[in-house]
Design a protein around this motif. Structure first.
Motif, PDB file in Angstrom:
ATOM      1  N   GLY A 185       2.636 -30.979 -15.828  1.00 12.93           N
ATOM      2  CA  GLY A 185       2.329 -29.868 -16.716  1.00 12.93           C
ATOM      3  C   GLY A 185       1.084 -29.100 -16.321  1.00 12.93           C
ATOM      4  N   ASP A 186       1.118 -27.803 -16.562  1.00 10.04           N
ATOM      5  CA  ASP A 186      -0.003 -26.904 -16.322  1.00 10.04           C
ATOM      6  C   ASP A 186      -0.279 -26.129 -17.600  1.00 10.04           C
ATOM      7  OD1 ASP A 186      -0.689 -27.319 -13.591  1.00 10.04           O
ATOM      8  OD2 ASP A 186       1.150 -26.305 -13.008  1.00 10.04           O
ATOM      9  N   PRO A 187      -1.469 -25.531 -17.723  1.00 11.76           N
ATOM     10  CA  PRO A 187      -1.741 -24.707 -18.903  1.00 11.76           C
ATOM     11  C   PRO A 187      -0.787 -23.515 -18.954  1.00 11.76           C
ATOM     12  CG  PRO A 187      -3.424 -24.385 -17.212  1.00 11.76           C
ATOM     13  CD  PRO A 187      -2.593 -25.553 -16.789  1.00 11.76           C
ATOM     14  N   SER A 188      -0.476 -23.079 -20.154  1.00  8.57           N
ATOM     15  CA  SER A 188       0.427 -21.946 -20.338  1.00  8.57           C
ATOM     16  C   SER A 188       0.028 -21.200 -21.599  1.00  8.57           C
ATOM     17  CB  SER A 188       1.880 -22.426 -20.431  1.00  8.57           C
ATOM     18  OG  SER A 188       2.773 -21.335 -20.479  1.00  8.57           O
ATOM     19  N   MET A 189       0.359 -19.920 -21.670  1.00  8.37           N
ATOM     20  CA  MET A 189      -0.038 -19.049 -22.779  1.00  8.37           C
ATOM     21  C   MET A 189       1.201 -18.481 -23.450  1.00  8.37           C
ATOM     22  SD  MET A 189      -2.433 -15.654 -22.452  1.00  8.37           S
ATOM     23  CE  MET A 189      -2.848 -14.610 -23.853  1.00  8.37           C
ATOM     24  N   LEU A 190       1.273 -18.607 -24.775  1.00  5.95           N
ATOM     25  CA  LEU A 190       2.425 -18.131 -25.537  1.00  5.95           C
ATOM     26  C   LEU A 190       1.936 -17.337 -26.746  1.00  5.95           C
ATOM     27  CD1 LEU A 190       4.066 -21.634 -25.590  1.00  5.95           C
ATOM     28  CD2 LEU A 190       5.003 -19.747 -24.284  1.00  5.95           C
ATOM     29  N   VAL A 191       2.291 -16.065 -26.832  1.00 10.91           N
ATOM     30  CA  VAL A 191       1.993 -15.264 -28.018  1.00 10.91           C
ATOM     31  C   VAL A 191       3.126 -15.499 -29.014  1.00 10.91           C
ATOM     32  CG1 VAL A 191       1.667 -12.946 -28.943  1.00 10.91           C
ATOM     33  CG2 VAL A 191       0.693 -13.546 -26.707  1.00 10.91           C
ATOM     34  N   LEU A 192       2.829 -16.098 -30.151  1.00 10.08           N
ATOM     35  CA  LEU A 192       3.865 -16.495 -31.094  1.00 10.08           C
ATOM     36  C   LEU A 192       4.315 -15.312 -31.955  1.00 10.08           C
ATOM     37  CD1 LEU A 192       2.524 -19.956 -32.315  1.00 10.08           C
ATOM     38  CD2 LEU A 192       3.947 -19.415 -30.336  1.00 10.08           C
ATOM     39  N   PRO A 193       5.608 -15.246 -32.270  1.00 11.25           N
ATOM     40  CA  PRO A 193       6.094 -14.179 -33.150  1.00 11.25           C
ATOM     41  C   PRO A 193       5.825 -14.519 -34.608  1.00 11.25           C
ATOM     42  CG  PRO A 193       7.916 -15.576 -32.487  1.00 11.25           C
ATOM     43  CD  PRO A 193       6.699 -16.082 -31.742  1.00 11.25           C
ATOM     44  N   ALA A 194       5.630 -13.501 -35.428  1.00 12.66           N
ATOM     45  CA  ALA A 194       5.455 -13.711 -36.858  1.00 12.66           C
ATOM     46  C   ALA A 194       6.782 -14.119 -37.482  1.00 12.66           C
ATOM     47  CB  ALA A 194       4.930 -12.434 -37.510  1.00 12.66           C
ATOM     48  N   VAL A 195       6.721 -14.724 -38.664  1.00 13.96           N
ATOM     49  CA  VAL A 195       7.933 -15.166 -39.348  1.00 13.96           C
ATOM     50  C   VAL A 195       8.899 -14.008 -39.541  1.00 13.96           C
ATOM     51  CG1 VAL A 195       8.803 -16.022 -41.563  1.00 13.96           C
ATOM     52  CG2 VAL A 195       6.832 -17.125 -40.475  1.00 13.96           C
ATOM     53  N   ASP A 196       8.397 -12.837 -39.880  1.00 16.02           N
ATOM     54  CA  ASP A 196       9.264 -11.677 -40.116  1.00 16.02           C
ATOM     55  C   ASP A 196      10.006 -11.227 -38.870  1.00 16.02           C
ATOM     56  OD1 ASP A 196       8.584 -11.639 -42.766  1.00 16.02           O
ATOM     57  OD2 ASP A 196       7.079 -10.045 -42.568  1.00 16.02           O
ATOM     58  N   GLN A 197       9.564 -11.673 -37.700  1.00 18.59           N
ATOM     59  CA  GLN A 197      10.178 -11.239 -36.442  1.00 18.59           C
ATOM     60  C   GLN A 197      11.167 -12.262 -35.886  1.00 18.59           C
ATOM     61  OE1 GLN A 197       6.614 -10.606 -34.213  1.00 18.59           O
ATOM     62  NE2 GLN A 197       6.241  -8.574 -35.089  1.00 18.59           N
ATOM     63  N   LEU A 198      11.348 -13.394 -36.580  1.00 17.41           N
ATOM     64  CA  LEU A 198      12.308 -14.390 -36.119  1.00 17.41           C
ATOM     65  C   LEU A 198      13.734 -13.849 -36.270  1.00 17.41           C
ATOM     66  CD1 LEU A 198      10.747 -17.659 -37.601  1.00 17.41           C
ATOM     67  CD2 LEU A 198      10.434 -16.667 -35.331  1.00 17.41           C
ATOM     68  N   GLN A 199      14.604 -14.213 -35.334  1.00 20.29           N
ATOM     69  CA  GLN A 199      15.961 -13.670 -35.270  1.00 20.29           C
ATOM     70  C   GLN A 199      16.999 -14.746 -35.572  1.00 20.29           C
ATOM     71  OE1 GLN A 199      16.371 -10.239 -34.622  1.00 20.29           O
ATOM     72  NE2 GLN A 199      14.138 -10.332 -34.860  1.00 20.29           N
ATOM     73  N   ILE A 200      18.265 -14.336 -35.715  1.00 18.97           N
ATOM     74  CA  ILE A 200      19.351 -15.277 -36.004  1.00 18.97           C
ATOM     75  C   ILE A 200      20.129 -15.639 -34.743  1.00 18.97           C
ATOM     76  CG2 ILE A 200      19.599 -14.452 -38.376  1.00 18.97           C
ATOM     77  CD1 ILE A 200      22.060 -12.870 -37.438  1.00 18.97           C
ATOM     78  N   GLU A 201      19.793 -15.036 -33.611  1.00 18.89           N
ATOM     79  CA  GLU A 201      20.512 -15.323 -32.373  1.00 18.89           C
ATOM     80  C   GLU A 201      19.597 -15.079 -31.181  1.00 18.89           C
ATOM     81  OE1 GLU A 201      24.627 -13.929 -30.025  1.00 18.89           O
ATOM     82  OE2 GLU A 201      24.140 -13.160 -32.011  1.00 18.89           O
ATOM     83  N   TYR A 202      19.665 -15.966 -30.201  1.00 21.96           N
ATOM     84  CA  TYR A 202      18.820 -15.850 -29.015  1.00 21.96           C
ATOM     85  C   TYR A 202      19.628 -16.155 -27.759  1.00 21.96           C
ATOM     86  CZ  TYR A 202      14.686 -15.886 -32.048  1.00 21.96           C
ATOM     87  OH  TYR A 202      13.742 -15.588 -32.999  1.00 21.96           O
ATOM     88  N   VAL A 203      19.247 -15.527 -26.664  1.00 15.95           N
ATOM     89  CA  VAL A 203      19.768 -15.858 -25.338  1.00 15.95           C
ATOM     90  C   VAL A 203      18.656 -16.567 -24.578  1.00 15.95           C
ATOM     91  CG1 VAL A 203      20.629 -14.963 -23.150  1.00 15.95           C
ATOM     92  CG2 VAL A 203      21.358 -13.894 -25.293  1.00 15.95           C
ATOM     93  N   LEU A 204      18.931 -17.768 -24.096  1.00 15.81           N
ATOM     94  CA  LEU A 204      17.922 -18.577 -23.407  1.00 15.81           C
ATOM     95  C   LEU A 204      18.171 -18.539 -21.908  1.00 15.81           C
ATOM     96  CD1 LEU A 204      17.880 -21.705 -25.749  1.00 15.81           C
ATOM     97  CD2 LEU A 204      16.420 -19.682 -25.842  1.00 15.81           C
ATOM     98  N   LEU A 205      17.161 -18.156 -21.149  1.00 18.02           N
ATOM     99  CA  LEU A 205      17.224 -18.156 -19.693  1.00 18.02           C
ATOM    100  C   LEU A 205      16.474 -19.382 -19.193  1.00 18.02           C
ATOM    101  CD1 LEU A 205      16.523 -14.361 -19.030  1.00 18.02           C
ATOM    102  CD2 LEU A 205      18.721 -15.516 -19.294  1.00 18.02           C
ATOM    103  N   VAL A 206      17.191 -20.310 -18.585  1.00 18.62           N
ATOM    104  CA  VAL A 206      16.609 -21.578 -18.164  1.00 18.62           C
ATOM    105  C   VAL A 206      16.122 -21.463 -16.723  1.00 18.62           C
ATOM    106  CG1 VAL A 206      17.016 -24.040 -17.852  1.00 18.62           C
ATOM    107  CG2 VAL A 206      18.158 -22.808 -19.711  1.00 18.62           C
ATOM    108  N   PRO A 207      14.834 -21.678 -16.465  1.00 14.31           N
ATOM    109  CA  PRO A 207      14.314 -21.570 -15.094  1.00 14.31           C
ATOM    110  C   PRO A 207      14.782 -22.723 -14.222  1.00 14.31           C
ATOM    111  CG  PRO A 207      12.617 -22.385 -16.558  1.00 14.31           C
ATOM    112  CD  PRO A 207      13.788 -22.041 -17.426  1.00 14.31           C
ATOM    113  N   ALA A 208      14.939 -22.442 -12.941  1.00 15.30           N
ATOM    114  CA  ALA A 208      15.333 -23.471 -11.979  1.00 15.30           C
ATOM    115  C   ALA A 208      14.092 -24.150 -11.407  1.00 15.30           C
ATOM    116  CB  ALA A 208      16.159 -22.857 -10.858  1.00 15.30           C
ATOM    117  N   GLY A 209      14.282 -25.356 -10.865  1.00 17.44           N
ATOM    118  CA  GLY A 209      13.206 -26.016 -10.145  1.00 17.44           C
ATOM    119  C   GLY A 209      12.350 -26.953 -10.974  1.00 17.44           C
ATOM    120  N   TYR A 210      12.673 -27.126 -12.262  1.00 18.19           N
ATOM    121  CA  TYR A 210      11.892 -28.030 -13.102  1.00 18.19           C
ATOM    122  C   TYR A 210      12.714 -29.281 -13.402  1.00 18.19           C
ATOM    123  CZ  TYR A 210       8.598 -24.230 -13.851  1.00 18.19           C
ATOM    124  OH  TYR A 210       7.677 -23.249 -13.667  1.00 18.19           O
TER     125      TYR A 210
END
Length: 223
Positions: A185-210
């Motif tokens: 593991g390495d440090p990583s930065m994530l800007v979190l969405p507010a509750v009002d911005q959460l959605q009912i459907e997502y497309v997940l792109l899975v990175p290779a090499g992990y």
């Protein structure tokens, strides 16, 4: 000089007005008289505030570091870059559901650094189900407070008009007693969405090499 040139270029190209504090080194007395006061330290970092941006000349702002450890007190061995596009103030929210990060070895949850930044003076915050240790109860405009926890929590502004942002930083592997392969593991930065911005459907792109991938899912209550 480089900062001044950058600010001038931004102002001329985008038609924006920038305000930034500057530091000037004091000049030494002529002749180098004995006992003269040393020159003031030259400031190398600045808070740059975009005072105005015309609606028809929009810009993007990114935050990050070319090499950092999280938290900053961690013994630096294997620092990594972190970066994220920052959300404009109009996209900040009044409530956030904050999940912990998955442990890199699959052993439950692990702690992260969370930075809470307010957009307005007198932003009062409440927490559910409990307040993390060291969490702020009040923040003023552009003030940031840091929280370290491995527990999930919800944080909300008592005034929905006084919005704020939450940024999560995954910790360096050294923080968990590991170096290189002993704890991935390495440090990583994530800007979190507010509750009002959460959605009912997502497309997940899975990175290779992990070796292992984790997905964190946050849902609302049954009500």
């Amino acid at each position: 000089i480089e900062i001044a040139e950058l600010v001038k270029t931004l102002e001329e190209k985008w038609g924006v007005t920038a305000a930034a504090p500057m530091a000037v080194a004091a000049a030494a007395p002529a002749g180098g008289a004995a006992g003269a006061a040393p020159a003031a330290e030259v400031k190398t970092s600045f808070d740059v505030i975009l005072a105005s941006v015309p609606a028809d000349k929009k810009i993007a702002v990114f935050s990050g570091s070319v090499a950092t450890s999280e938290p900053s007190t961690t013994t630096k061995c294997c620092a990594d870059h972190v970066e994220h596009q920052m959300l404009p103030l109009e996209s900040w929210g009044a409530a956030y559901a904050v999940p912990p990060a998955a442990d890199a070895k699959g052993n439950g949850d692990c702690r992260s650094v969370y930075r809470l930044s307010a957009g307005f003076d007198g932003t009062e915050l409440v927490y559910f189900p409990s307040m993390p240790a060291g969490a702020p109860t009040t923040l003023d405009a552009y003030e940031t407070a840091e929280v370290v926890t491995d527990q999930p929590f919800v944080v909300a502004s008592t005034d929905p008009e006084k919005t704020f942002s939450v940024t999560q930083f995954l910790l360096s592997n050294q923080e968990f007693g590991g170096i290189l392969s002993s704890y991935p593991g390495d440090p990583s930065m994530l800007v979190l969405p507010a509750v009002d911005q959460l959605q009912i459907e997502y497309v997940l792109l899975v990175p290779a090499g992990y070796a292992t991938k984790y997905v964190t899912v946050v849902r609302g209550s049954a009500s």
